[in-house]
Design a protein around this motif. Structure first.
Motif, short mmCIF file in Angstrom:
data_model
loop_
_atom_site.label_atom_id
_atom_site.label_comp_id
_atom_site.label_asym_id
_atom_site.label_seq_id
_atom_site.Cartn_x
_atom_site.Cartn_y
_atom_site.Cartn_z
N THR A 42 0.85 -1.18 0.00
CA THR A 42 0.00 0.00 0.00
C THR A 42 0.89 1.23 0.00
O THR A 42 1.64 1.45 0.96
N PRO A 43 0.84 2.02 -1.07
CA PRO A 43 1.66 3.23 -1.11
C PRO A 43 1.27 4.20 0.01
O PRO A 43 0.09 4.39 0.30
N ALA A 44 2.27 4.77 0.66
CA ALA A 44 2.04 5.74 1.72
C ALA A 44 2.36 7.13 1.18
O ALA A 44 3.46 7.36 0.67
N PHE A 45 1.40 8.04 1.30
CA PHE A 45 1.61 9.40 0.83
C PHE A 45 2.62 10.08 1.74
O PHE A 45 2.44 10.16 2.95
N VAL A 46 3.72 10.55 1.17
CA VAL A 46 4.77 11.23 1.92
C VAL A 46 4.44 12.71 2.04
O VAL A 46 4.65 13.33 3.08
N GLY A 47 3.92 13.28 0.98
CA GLY A 47 3.59 14.69 0.97
C GLY A 47 3.92 15.31 -0.37
O GLY A 47 4.35 14.65 -1.30
N MET A 48 3.71 16.60 -0.42
CA MET A 48 4.04 17.37 -1.61
C MET A 48 5.49 17.83 -1.47
O MET A 48 5.87 18.35 -0.44
N GLN A 49 6.27 17.58 -2.50
CA GLN A 49 7.68 17.94 -2.47
C GLN A 49 8.03 18.77 -3.70
O GLN A 49 7.59 18.46 -4.81
N THR A 50 8.82 19.79 -3.48
CA THR A 50 9.34 20.57 -4.59
C THR A 50 10.52 19.80 -5.18
O THR A 50 11.42 19.39 -4.45
N ILE A 51 10.47 19.56 -6.47
CA ILE A 51 11.54 18.85 -7.15
C ILE A 51 12.24 19.84 -8.06
O ILE A 51 11.59 20.51 -8.87
N ARG A 52 13.54 19.93 -7.88
CA ARG A 52 14.33 20.87 -8.67
C ARG A 52 14.08 20.63 -10.16
O ARG A 52 14.07 19.51 -10.64
N GLY A 53 13.85 21.71 -10.88
CA GLY A 53 13.59 21.61 -12.32
C GLY A 53 12.11 21.54 -12.66
O GLY A 53 11.74 21.57 -13.83
N ARG A 54 11.26 21.46 -11.64
CA ARG A 54 9.81 21.42 -11.85
C ARG A 54 9.19 22.67 -11.23
O ARG A 54 9.66 23.15 -10.20
N VAL A 55 8.14 23.16 -11.84
CA VAL A 55 7.48 24.36 -11.34
C VAL A 55 6.56 24.04 -10.17
O VAL A 55 6.61 24.68 -9.13
#
Length: 64
Positions: free
Chosen positions: A42-55
């Motif tokens: 069961t995938p566990a939601f870690v959260g929203m993450q800013t990924i370098r190179g993405r807006v």
């Protein structure tokens, strides 16, 4: 490939004592799965993450 490398780095930051390895995936990959039950976990939601190179921040899930 760049996003995969960023997730690998994030995984290193999220590892807890006793973890041998963790597997992270993006919300985009989860949405593309035709049968999420085939993951055998069961995938566990870690959260929203800013990924370098993405807006926009990305939804990140932990698989293992």
């Amino acid at each position: 490939v760049n996003v995969a490398q960023r997730l690998e780095q994030l995984g290193k930051e999220l590892m807890a004592d006793g973890d041998d390895v963790i597997v992270l995936t993006s919300g985009d990959t989860m949405a593309a799965l035709q049968d999420p039950t085939s993951l055998e976990t069961t995938p566990a939601f870690v959260g929203m993450q800013t990924i370098r190179g993405r807006v926009e921040p990305a939804k990140i899930y932990r698989l293992a």
